[in-house]
Design a protein around this motif. Structure first.
Motif, PDB file in Angstrom:
ATOM      1  N   ILE A 181       5.205  -9.581   3.512  1.00 64.39           N
ATOM      2  CA  ILE A 181       3.938  -9.623   3.789  1.00 64.39           C
ATOM      3  C   ILE A 181       3.424  -9.964   2.581  1.00 64.39           C
ATOM      4  CG2 ILE A 181       1.709  -8.157   3.613  1.00 64.39           C
ATOM      5  CD1 ILE A 181       3.479  -5.322   5.302  1.00 64.39           C
ATOM      6  N   ASN A 182       4.141 -10.234   1.617  1.00 62.83           N
ATOM      7  CA  ASN A 182       3.517 -10.914   0.386  1.00 62.83           C
ATOM      8  C   ASN A 182       3.929 -12.161   0.024  1.00 62.83           C
ATOM      9  OD1 ASN A 182       4.687 -11.442  -2.745  1.00 62.83           O
ATOM     10  ND2 ASN A 182       3.297 -10.569  -2.568  1.00 62.83           N
ATOM     11  N   ALA A 183       4.974 -12.702   1.093  1.00 61.49           N
ATOM     12  CA  ALA A 183       5.614 -14.282   0.706  1.00 61.49           C
ATOM     13  C   ALA A 183       4.124 -14.350   1.704  1.00 61.49           C
ATOM     14  CB  ALA A 183       6.986 -14.991   1.686  1.00 61.49           C
ATOM     15  N   ALA A 184       3.388 -13.932   3.111  1.00 53.60           N
ATOM     16  CA  ALA A 184       2.468 -14.396   3.394  1.00 53.60           C
ATOM     17  C   ALA A 184       1.404 -14.857   3.032  1.00 53.60           C
ATOM     18  CB  ALA A 184       2.805 -13.971   5.286  1.00 53.60           C
ATOM     19  N   GLY A 185       1.008 -14.086   1.696  1.00 57.07           N
ATOM     20  CA  GLY A 185       0.208 -14.301   1.213  1.00 57.07           C
ATOM     21  C   GLY A 185      -0.881 -12.551   0.729  1.00 57.07           C
ATOM     22  N   THR A 186      -0.494 -11.695   1.025  1.00 54.45           N
ATOM     23  CA  THR A 186      -1.076 -10.369   0.900  1.00 54.45           C
ATOM     24  C   THR A 186      -0.703  -9.961  -0.567  1.00 54.45           C
ATOM     25  OG1 THR A 186      -1.118  -9.990   3.349  1.00 54.45           O
ATOM     26  CG2 THR A 186      -1.879  -8.093   1.737  1.00 54.45           C
ATOM     27  N   THR A 187      -1.598  -9.979  -1.842  1.00 54.50           N
ATOM     28  CA  THR A 187      -0.836  -9.080  -3.093  1.00 54.50           C
ATOM     29  C   THR A 187      -0.742  -7.765  -2.710  1.00 54.50           C
ATOM     30  OG1 THR A 187      -2.877  -9.987  -3.993  1.00 54.50           O
ATOM     31  CG2 THR A 187      -2.329  -9.171  -5.230  1.00 54.50           C
ATOM     32  N   ILE A 188      -0.043  -7.297  -3.534  1.00 56.85           N
ATOM     33  CA  ILE A 188       0.603  -5.552  -3.202  1.00 56.85           C
ATOM     34  C   ILE A 188       0.867  -4.964  -4.149  1.00 56.85           C
ATOM     35  CG2 ILE A 188       2.400  -4.566  -2.740  1.00 56.85           C
ATOM     36  CD1 ILE A 188       3.070  -6.024  -0.465  1.00 56.85           C
ATOM     37  N   ILE A 189      -0.040  -3.933  -4.655  1.00 48.91           N
ATOM     38  CA  ILE A 189       0.435  -3.686  -6.023  1.00 48.91           C
ATOM     39  C   ILE A 189       1.059  -1.890  -5.262  1.00 48.91           C
ATOM     40  CG2 ILE A 189      -0.775  -1.820  -7.529  1.00 48.91           C
ATOM     41  CD1 ILE A 189      -3.223  -4.095  -7.185  1.00 48.91           C
ATOM     42  N   LEU A 190       1.933  -1.475  -6.107  1.00 47.62           N
ATOM     43  CA  LEU A 190       2.820  -0.552  -5.685  1.00 47.62           C
ATOM     44  C   LEU A 190       3.114   0.759  -7.257  1.00 47.62           C
ATOM     45  CD1 LEU A 190       5.952  -0.408  -6.630  1.00 47.62           C
ATOM     46  CD2 LEU A 190       5.975  -1.509  -3.981  1.00 47.62           C
ATOM     47  N   THR A 191       3.171   1.863  -6.242  1.00 43.77           N
ATOM     48  CA  THR A 191       3.022   2.613  -7.896  1.00 43.77           C
ATOM     49  C   THR A 191       4.498   3.771  -7.791  1.00 43.77           C
ATOM     50  OG1 THR A 191       2.388   4.515  -6.788  1.00 43.77           O
ATOM     51  CG2 THR A 191       0.782   3.209  -8.216  1.00 43.77           C
ATOM     52  N   THR A 192       5.709   3.102  -8.685  1.00 44.08           N
ATOM     53  CA  THR A 192       7.009   3.554  -8.516  1.00 44.08           C
ATOM     54  C   THR A 192       7.421   4.475  -9.756  1.00 44.08           C
ATOM     55  OG1 THR A 192       9.042   2.643  -7.559  1.00 44.08           O
ATOM     56  CG2 THR A 192       7.695   1.897  -9.078  1.00 44.08           C
ATOM     57  N   HIS A 193       8.336   5.297  -9.281  1.00 42.31           N
ATOM     58  CA  HIS A 193       9.231   5.723 -10.711  1.00 42.31           C
ATOM     59  C   HIS A 193      10.484   5.304 -10.804  1.00 42.31           C
ATOM     60  CE1 HIS A 193       9.448   9.351  -8.221  1.00 42.31           C
ATOM     61  NE2 HIS A 193      11.035   9.227  -8.645  1.00 42.31           N
ATOM     62  N   TYR A 194      10.877   4.518  -9.578  1.00 41.43           N
ATOM     63  CA  TYR A 194      12.162   3.936 -10.191  1.00 41.43           C
ATOM     64  C   TYR A 194      11.892   2.319 -10.764  1.00 41.43           C
ATOM     65  CZ  TYR A 194      13.355   7.714  -5.294  1.00 41.43           C
ATOM     66  OH  TYR A 194      13.173   7.811  -5.338  1.00 41.43           O
ATOM     67  N   LEU A 195      12.540   1.617 -11.925  1.00 41.90           N
ATOM     68  CA  LEU A 195      12.693   0.765 -11.912  1.00 41.90           C
ATOM     69  C   LEU A 195      13.086  -0.236 -11.445  1.00 41.90           C
ATOM     70  CD1 LEU A 195      12.493  -1.382 -14.893  1.00 41.90           C
ATOM     71  CD2 LEU A 195      15.204  -0.690 -15.534  1.00 41.90           C
ATOM     72  N   GLU A 196      14.031   0.442 -10.426  1.00 42.30           N
ATOM     73  CA  GLU A 196      14.942  -0.696  -9.566  1.00 42.30           C
ATOM     74  C   GLU A 196      14.285  -0.921  -8.485  1.00 42.30           C
ATOM     75  OE1 GLU A 196      16.798   1.840  -7.229  1.00 42.30           O
ATOM     76  OE2 GLU A 196      18.080   0.367  -5.797  1.00 42.30           O
ATOM     77  N   GLU A 197      13.516  -0.154  -8.109  1.00 42.58           N
ATOM     78  CA  GLU A 197      12.299  -1.307  -6.740  1.00 42.58           C
ATOM     79  C   GLU A 197      11.628  -1.642  -7.723  1.00 42.58           C
ATOM     80  OE1 GLU A 197      11.297   1.423  -3.898  1.00 42.58           O
ATOM     81  OE2 GLU A 197       9.738   2.028  -4.980  1.00 42.58           O
ATOM     82  N   ALA A 198      10.667  -1.615  -9.067  1.00 39.36           N
ATOM     83  CA  ALA A 198       9.473  -2.645  -9.354  1.00 39.36           C
ATOM     84  C   ALA A 198      10.845  -3.918  -9.065  1.00 39.36           C
ATOM     85  CB  ALA A 198       9.433  -1.834 -10.543  1.00 39.36           C
ATOM     86  N   GLU A 199      11.965  -3.498 -10.397  1.00 42.48           N
ATOM     87  CA  GLU A 199      12.588  -4.347 -10.829  1.00 42.48           C
ATOM     88  C   GLU A 199      13.305  -5.912  -9.466  1.00 42.48           C
ATOM     89  OE1 GLU A 199      16.249  -3.780 -12.566  1.00 42.48           O
ATOM     90  OE2 GLU A 199      17.063  -5.371 -12.445  1.00 42.48           O
ATOM     91  N   SER A 200      13.622  -5.010  -7.572  1.00 44.86           N
ATOM     92  CA  SER A 200      13.655  -5.838  -7.030  1.00 44.86           C
ATOM     93  C   SER A 200      12.339  -6.497  -6.045  1.00 44.86           C
ATOM     94  CB  SER A 200      14.997  -5.453  -5.697  1.00 44.86           C
ATOM     95  OG  SER A 200      14.354  -3.618  -5.311  1.00 44.86           O
ATOM     96  N   LEU A 201      11.322  -5.933  -6.956  1.00 47.94           N
ATOM     97  CA  LEU A 201      10.082  -6.426  -5.996  1.00 47.94           C
ATOM     98  C   LEU A 201       9.300  -7.052  -5.983  1.00 47.94           C
ATOM     99  CD1 LEU A 201       9.646  -3.131  -3.275  1.00 47.94           C
ATOM    100  CD2 LEU A 201      10.548  -5.793  -2.780  1.00 47.94           C
ATOM    101  N   CYS A 202       9.122  -6.994  -7.792  1.00 46.12           N
ATOM    102  CA  CYS A 202       7.825  -7.148  -7.838  1.00 46.12           C
ATOM    103  C   CYS A 202       8.220  -8.225  -8.816  1.00 46.12           C
ATOM    104  CB  CYS A 202       7.287  -5.762  -8.975  1.00 46.12           C
ATOM    105  SG  CYS A 202       6.895  -4.496  -7.855  1.00 46.12           S
ATOM    106  N   ARG A 203       6.604  -8.733  -9.265  1.00 47.52           N
ATOM    107  CA  ARG A 203       6.969  -9.780 -10.360  1.00 47.52           C
ATOM    108  C   ARG A 203       6.507  -9.620 -11.948  1.00 47.52           C
ATOM    109  NH1 ARG A 203       6.536 -13.011  -6.110  1.00 47.52           N
ATOM    110  NH2 ARG A 203       3.610 -12.629  -5.745  1.00 47.52           N
ATOM    111  N   ASN A 204       5.062  -8.986 -11.106  1.00 47.12           N
ATOM    112  CA  ASN A 204       4.907  -8.394 -12.825  1.00 47.12           C
ATOM    113  C   ASN A 204       4.099  -7.119 -12.762  1.00 47.12           C
ATOM    114  OD1 ASN A 204       3.209 -10.990 -14.732  1.00 47.12           O
ATOM    115  ND2 ASN A 204       2.924 -11.249 -12.539  1.00 47.12           N
ATOM    116  N   LEU A 205       4.703  -5.911 -14.127  1.00 42.49           N
ATOM    117  CA  LEU A 205       4.152  -4.812 -13.280  1.00 42.49           C
ATOM    118  C   LEU A 205       3.780  -4.347 -14.727  1.00 42.49           C
ATOM    119  CD1 LEU A 205       7.266  -2.496 -14.222  1.00 42.49           C
ATOM    120  CD2 LEU A 205       7.579  -5.127 -15.317  1.00 42.49           C
ATOM    121  N   ALA A 206       3.001  -3.050 -14.848  1.00 45.85           N
ATOM    122  CA  ALA A 206       2.661  -2.711 -16.123  1.00 45.85           C
ATOM    123  C   ALA A 206       3.510  -0.999 -16.272  1.00 45.85           C
ATOM    124  CB  ALA A 206       0.811  -2.351 -15.736  1.00 45.85           C
ATOM    125  N   ILE A 207       3.397  -0.783 -17.171  1.00 47.82           N
ATOM    126  CA  ILE A 207       4.212   0.822 -17.118  1.00 47.82           C
ATOM    127  C   ILE A 207       3.249   1.715 -18.211  1.00 47.82           C
ATOM    128  CG2 ILE A 207       5.801   2.006 -18.123  1.00 47.82           C
ATOM    129  CD1 ILE A 207       7.738  -1.057 -18.574  1.00 47.82           C
TER     130      ILE A 207
END
Ligand code: ADP
Ligand code: ADP
Length: 226
Positions: A181-207
């Motif tokens: 979905i992101n590769a097709a152009g939609t911006t995605i924001i997700l919340t998580t408490h797994y660092l691993e999830e943020a790491e494998s998905l996200c380009r930018n993050l805020a803690i």
């Protein structure tokens, strides 16, 4: 304009809990952005404000340049929201769930059917389009929630702890769909408490911690610091 711009956001609940104590952040168009933080940090509150489910106390939010308080409906049309809990009718078929959802937002049936095919394929559910949703596996049900949110073609997709409480196999299937979905152009924001999830998905993050942003930047730069 940024996909999301949040300025000096404060939220105090009626019970005097200060959930957000002056949060500012920008998410660029096309980004895959994680808001990472422990339970109680204020993630759901922030997502709730951005998606108009929670009233803000102070500050401002704009979505692709549209001010949320002044032009709420226009801003909301740009957003797709994936709630945590499964809230579709288990006795409907996936294709009907998607088409009816789009219909509710004014999408003509023929167009909705076309979109449903795209979304069901992207969610790896095309073979299950016409089974009773109740019979879907846990991962399939979760991906159906994502597919449904995409039916209005939002420019910004928001997910609050999308993988809370699910096992790693199910998480990987959801990640795959989200990456497409992101590769097709939609911006995605997700919340998580797994660092691993943020790491494998996200380009930018805020803690976020106790209502404040404590770190913000590219995933790579933050990993180097940890
Ligand atoms: P997170 O999503 O990071 O777990 P929340 O935004 O849910 O954090 O919660 C932030 C703080 O606000 C917590 O102290 C929580 O107990 C409190 N809180 C959340 N929702 C409400 C509410 N509806 N009423 C009162 N306090 C709330
Ligand atoms: P669950 O996700 O509940 O484990 P599925 O039946 O959906 O069960 O998964 C079956 C197979 O489909 C798995 O091997 C998984 O790798 C694959 N799969 C899951 N999600 C996706 C996806 N988004 N894209 C492609 N393949 C997927």
């Amino acid at each position: 304009a940024p996909a999301l711009s949040v300025r000096e956001l404060r939220k105090t609940y009626d019970n005097k809990v200060q959930a957000l104590k002056g949060v500012s952040l920008d998410v660029a168009p096309g980004d895959f952005f994680a808001l990472l933080g422990p339970n109680g940090a204020g993630k759901s509150t922030l997502i709730g404000i951005v998606s108009s489910l929670v009233n803000l106390s102070e500050g401002s939010v704009s979505i692709f340049g549209v001010d949320l308080q002044r032009h709420r409906d226009a801003a909301m049309r740009l957003i797709g929201l994936v709630p945590q809990e499964l809230n579709f009718n288990m006795f409907e078929k996936p294709v009907d769930i998607l088409v009816n959802y789009a219909g509710f937002y004014g999408v003509p049936r023929e167009e909705a059917l076309k979109r449903a095919e795209v979304e069901l394929k992207r969610a790896h559910l095309w073979e299950k389009a016409t089974v009773m949703s109740r019979t879907l596996s846990g991962g399939m049900k979760r991906r159906l929630m994502i597919a449904r949110a995409m039916m209005t073609q939002p420019r910004l997709l928001i997910l609050d702890e999308p993988t809370a409480g699910v096992d790693i196999e199910i998480r990987r299937g959801m990640w795959k769909t989200l990456k497409e979905i992101n590769a097709a152009g939609t911006t995605i924001i997700l919340t998580t408490h797994y660092l691993e999830e943020a790491e494998s998905l996200c380009r930018n993050l805020a803690i976020i911690d106790r209502g404040r942003i404590v770190e913000q930047g590219p995933m790579k730069a933050l990993l180097a610091k940890l």
